[in-house]
Design a protein around this motif. Structure first.
Motif, PDB file in Angstrom:
ATOM      1  N   ARG A  71       1.239  10.232  -9.775  1.00  0.00           N
ATOM      2  CA  ARG A  71       0.281   9.447 -10.470  1.00  0.00           C
ATOM      3  C   ARG A  71       0.054   8.201  -9.990  1.00  0.00           C
ATOM      4  O   ARG A  71      -1.091   7.588  -9.892  1.00  0.00           O
ATOM      5  N   LEU A  72       1.163   7.336  -9.339  1.00  0.00           N
ATOM      6  CA  LEU A  72       0.757   6.223  -8.730  1.00  0.00           C
ATOM      7  C   LEU A  72      -0.010   6.059  -7.565  1.00  0.00           C
ATOM      8  O   LEU A  72      -0.779   5.372  -7.282  1.00  0.00           O
ATOM      9  N   ALA A  73       0.378   7.301  -6.749  1.00  0.00           N
ATOM     10  CA  ALA A  73      -0.556   7.369  -5.525  1.00  0.00           C
ATOM     11  C   ALA A  73      -2.031   7.503  -5.713  1.00  0.00           C
ATOM     12  O   ALA A  73      -3.043   7.175  -4.908  1.00  0.00           O
ATOM     13  N   PHE A  74      -2.341   8.310  -6.880  1.00  0.00           N
ATOM     14  CA  PHE A  74      -3.759   8.418  -7.276  1.00  0.00           C
ATOM     15  C   PHE A  74      -4.360   7.105  -7.731  1.00  0.00           C
ATOM     16  O   PHE A  74      -5.498   7.048  -7.425  1.00  0.00           O
ATOM     17  N   GLU A  75      -3.528   6.463  -8.181  1.00  0.00           N
ATOM     18  CA  GLU A  75      -4.145   5.131  -8.752  1.00  0.00           C
ATOM     19  C   GLU A  75      -4.549   4.277  -7.353  1.00  0.00           C
ATOM     20  O   GLU A  75      -5.352   3.608  -7.438  1.00  0.00           O
ATOM     21  N   GLU A  76      -3.488   4.229  -6.464  1.00  0.00           N
ATOM     22  CA  GLU A  76      -3.609   3.582  -5.273  1.00  0.00           C
ATOM     23  C   GLU A  76      -4.855   4.036  -4.597  1.00  0.00           C
ATOM     24  O   GLU A  76      -5.800   3.302  -3.904  1.00  0.00           O
ATOM     25  N   PHE A  77      -5.278   5.238  -4.499  1.00  0.00           N
ATOM     26  CA  PHE A  77      -6.383   5.977  -3.978  1.00  0.00           C
ATOM     27  C   PHE A  77      -7.592   5.429  -4.256  1.00  0.00           C
ATOM     28  O   PHE A  77      -8.447   5.321  -3.651  1.00  0.00           O
ATOM     29  N   GLN A  78      -7.602   4.974  -5.449  1.00  0.00           N
ATOM     30  CA  GLN A  78      -9.068   4.467  -6.159  1.00  0.00           C
ATOM     31  C   GLN A  78      -9.252   3.129  -5.524  1.00  0.00           C
ATOM     32  O   GLN A  78     -10.593   2.855  -5.796  1.00  0.00           O
ATOM     33  N   ASP A  79      -8.503   2.511  -4.860  1.00  0.00           N
ATOM     34  CA  ASP A  79      -8.884   1.123  -4.359  1.00  0.00           C
ATOM     35  C   ASP A  79      -9.040   1.271  -2.957  1.00  0.00           C
ATOM     36  O   ASP A  79      -8.158   1.825  -2.021  1.00  0.00           O
ATOM     37  N   PRO A  80     -10.485   1.206  -2.413  1.00  0.00           N
ATOM     38  CA  PRO A  80     -10.814   1.560  -1.006  1.00  0.00           C
ATOM     39  C   PRO A  80     -10.152   0.659  -0.017  1.00  0.00           C
ATOM     40  O   PRO A  80      -9.736   0.994   1.202  1.00  0.00           O
ATOM     41  N   ARG A  81      -9.523  -0.730  -0.394  1.00  0.00           N
ATOM     42  CA  ARG A  81      -8.745  -1.576   0.617  1.00  0.00           C
ATOM     43  C   ARG A  81      -7.415  -0.840   0.719  1.00  0.00           C
ATOM     44  O   ARG A  81      -6.899  -0.739   1.858  1.00  0.00           O
ATOM     45  N   ARG A  82      -6.792  -0.298  -0.082  1.00  0.00           N
ATOM     46  CA  ARG A  82      -5.566   0.272  -0.047  1.00  0.00           C
ATOM     47  C   ARG A  82      -5.564   1.615   0.755  1.00  0.00           C
ATOM     48  O   ARG A  82      -4.810   2.043   1.539  1.00  0.00           O
ATOM     49  N   ARG A  83      -6.617   2.354   0.240  1.00  0.00           N
ATOM     50  CA  ARG A  83      -7.064   3.675   0.936  1.00  0.00           C
ATOM     51  C   ARG A  83      -6.965   3.521   2.373  1.00  0.00           C
ATOM     52  O   ARG A  83      -6.331   4.272   3.011  1.00  0.00           O
ATOM     53  N   LEU A  84      -7.611   2.522   2.805  1.00  0.00           N
ATOM     54  CA  LEU A  84      -8.109   2.399   4.345  1.00  0.00           C
ATOM     55  C   LEU A  84      -6.732   2.045   5.014  1.00  0.00           C
ATOM     56  O   LEU A  84      -6.633   2.531   6.242  1.00  0.00           O
ATOM     57  N   VAL A  85      -5.969   1.417   4.507  1.00  0.00           N
ATOM     58  CA  VAL A  85      -4.697   0.993   5.192  1.00  0.00           C
ATOM     59  C   VAL A  85      -3.819   2.490   5.197  1.00  0.00           C
ATOM     60  O   VAL A  85      -3.030   2.866   6.306  1.00  0.00           O
ATOM     61  N   ASP A  86      -3.822   3.261   4.297  1.00  0.00           N
ATOM     62  CA  ASP A  86      -2.889   4.381   4.325  1.00  0.00           C
ATOM     63  C   ASP A  86      -3.679   5.468   5.032  1.00  0.00           C
ATOM     64  O   ASP A  86      -2.884   6.375   5.882  1.00  0.00           O
ATOM     65  N   GLU A  87      -4.939   5.265   5.278  1.00  0.00           N
ATOM     66  CA  GLU A  87      -5.755   6.509   6.127  1.00  0.00           C
ATOM     67  C   GLU A  87      -5.398   5.978   7.835  1.00  0.00           C
ATOM     68  O   GLU A  87      -5.131   6.933   8.526  1.00  0.00           O
ATOM     69  N   LEU A  88      -5.074   4.732   7.856  1.00  0.00           N
ATOM     70  CA  LEU A  88      -4.751   4.381   9.344  1.00  0.00           C
ATOM     71  C   LEU A  88      -3.232   4.982   9.721  1.00  0.00           C
ATOM     72  O   LEU A  88      -2.748   4.978  10.912  1.00  0.00           O
ATOM     73  N   LEU A  89      -2.573   4.968   8.706  1.00  0.00           N
ATOM     74  CA  LEU A  89      -1.183   5.641   8.880  1.00  0.00           C
ATOM     75  C   LEU A  89      -0.981   6.767   8.414  1.00  0.00           C
ATOM     76  O   LEU A  89       0.463   7.362   8.208  1.00  0.00           O
ATOM     77  N   TRP A  90      -1.768   7.648   8.600  1.00  0.00           N
ATOM     78  CA  TRP A  90      -1.774   9.252   8.181  1.00  0.00           C
ATOM     79  C   TRP A  90      -2.526   9.974   9.058  1.00  0.00           C
ATOM     80  O   TRP A  90      -3.272   9.644   9.874  1.00  0.00           O
TER      81      TRP A  90
END
Length: 397
Positions: A71-90
């Protein structure tokens, strides 16, 4: 870097990849809109009857992720600033991102992520390092691959395209550099947790030295260990303060106990971190501890109490001699010799009566030699000086 550091702080440490929103949800890095909502609905239904969800096939979490984590991961996914950081590290895999990067750039990115993730799991997991090689090999591979990737102009272009593709107003005030600047520190962040284990520090120092060879990591690397070093220094200062207060109060036995039970263990902890500390600071801490050991030991000797503590005093002064900076070495070695011989008056700038007599005799000999040389000539002066020195040697013995 505006809002993005919050995400870097969330991911920092050994759980970097375990917290990644793509690892937790199993979504691909190009997932958008309806696809994300449908996937979330399926997972909600699944986790209503199951305790965990496996996550991405490459998720390093054994046993999977619980409902609250998803649930928390999907909430983080909604913020593009946070999503981009995770994209860089996956893993980007073969997702059609339309970024115009060379295919080899995506492959090198995934290789860098894989090497870094495996290095962390080799440090924390109960199983041998995945993919062969030991942890040090994976750390070295991660350093070289990420360094090359971060210097690749394709990476900045890739991120610029992703920011445009997400088309979210929350990204309007950002540039790719706002995100890329935080990546080196995030990659280094697991070292801070690993440094808590004193036994791991010698090996960690070697691994860190390998990362420091790359300019992109050399700058932020000292900051990674700053908190660990400061905590160690604070413990050492507290121990020194306790020993000093007891020494000043004339509580000699208690001061010696504070050295043995608190100061020496605290300094041993600091010593294990010296490869992460500047040479000047390391020398200054060694000097401070050396002086404390010396003063407490000599205080006991000068109080005439050395006999019941002789063994401990010798051990304390031997430690002082071992750690003493060059500027302190001669004085400490002199005092160590005095303590070993049980001389109660031993101490800095103090001399025994025989030593005073010797000094006076030396002075008289030199003066006599000068006078003899002036009044009689060198023929008498030279034998007088050398004869005097011989007598001085006999007295000193």
């Amino acid at each position: 870097m505006k809002e993005s550091p919050a995400r870097f702080a969330d991911l920092a440490g050994l759980r970097l990849y375990r917290r990644n929103i793509f690892a937790v949800t199993g979504l691909s890095v190009d997932a958008r809109g309806p696809a994300v909502r449908r996937h979330r609905q399926r997972l909600d239904a699944r986790l209503a009857v199951e305790e965990t969800w496996r996550g991405d096939a490459d998720s390093p979490v054994p046993g999977g992720h619980r409902k609250e984590e998803v649930r928390l991961a999907f909430e983080e996914f909604q913020d593009p600033r946070r999503r981009l950081v995770d994209e860089l590290l996956w893993y980007w895999r073969d997702a059609d991102l339309g970024c115009g990067c060379s295919p080899s750039t995506h492959e090198r990115h995934d290789d860098a992520v894989r090497a870094h993730s495996r290095a962390i799991e080799a440090e924390t997991g109960a199983l041998p390092p995945p993919g062969g090689g030991d942890a040090a090999w994976h750390w070295g591979a991660a350093a070289s691959r990420w360094a090359a990737l971060l210097e690749n102009t394709d990476l900045r272009g890739h991120l610029a395209h992703r920011m445009t593709a997400l088309a979210d107003p929350r990204l309007d005030d950002y540039s790719p550099d706002d995100f890329l600047a935080g990546v080196p520190g995030l990659l280094l962040s697991p070292f801070a947790e690993l440094a808590d284990d004193r036994a791991a520090r010698p090996r960690l120092a070697e691994v860190s030295a390998g990362w420091a060879q790359y300019p992109v990591f050399a700058g932020p690397l000292p900051d990674v260990f700053e908190d660990t070093v400061e905590e160690s220094v604070d413990r050492l200062k507290d121990a020194l303060r306790t020993a000093g207060e007891r020494h000043e109060a004339g509580q000699h036995a208690d001061a010696l106990a504070a050295l043995e039970q608190r100061v020496l263990p605290a300094y041993a902890d600091f010593e294990s971190l010296t490869r992460f500390v500047s040479e000047s600071r390391s020398e200054e801490m060694a000097h401070t501890v050396t002086v404390a050991l010396n003063n407490v030991a000599l205080g006991i000797c000068e109080a005439g109490l050395q006999k019941p503590f002789q063994r401990s005093l010798i051990e304390v002064m031997e430690t002082a001699s071992r750690i003493a900076p060059q500027r302190d070495q001669a004085q400490i070695d002199q005092n160590l010799t005095a303590v070993r011989h049980g001389r109660p008056g031993a101490g800095p700038n103090r001399m025994k009566p025989r030593e005073c007599l010797t000094c006076l005799f030396v002075l008289a000999t030199i003066i006599g030699g000068i006078v003899g040389g002036v009044t009689v000539g060198p023929a008498l002066a030279v034998p007088l000086v050398f004869g005097g020195i011989f007598v001085v040697g006999m007295v000193a013995q």
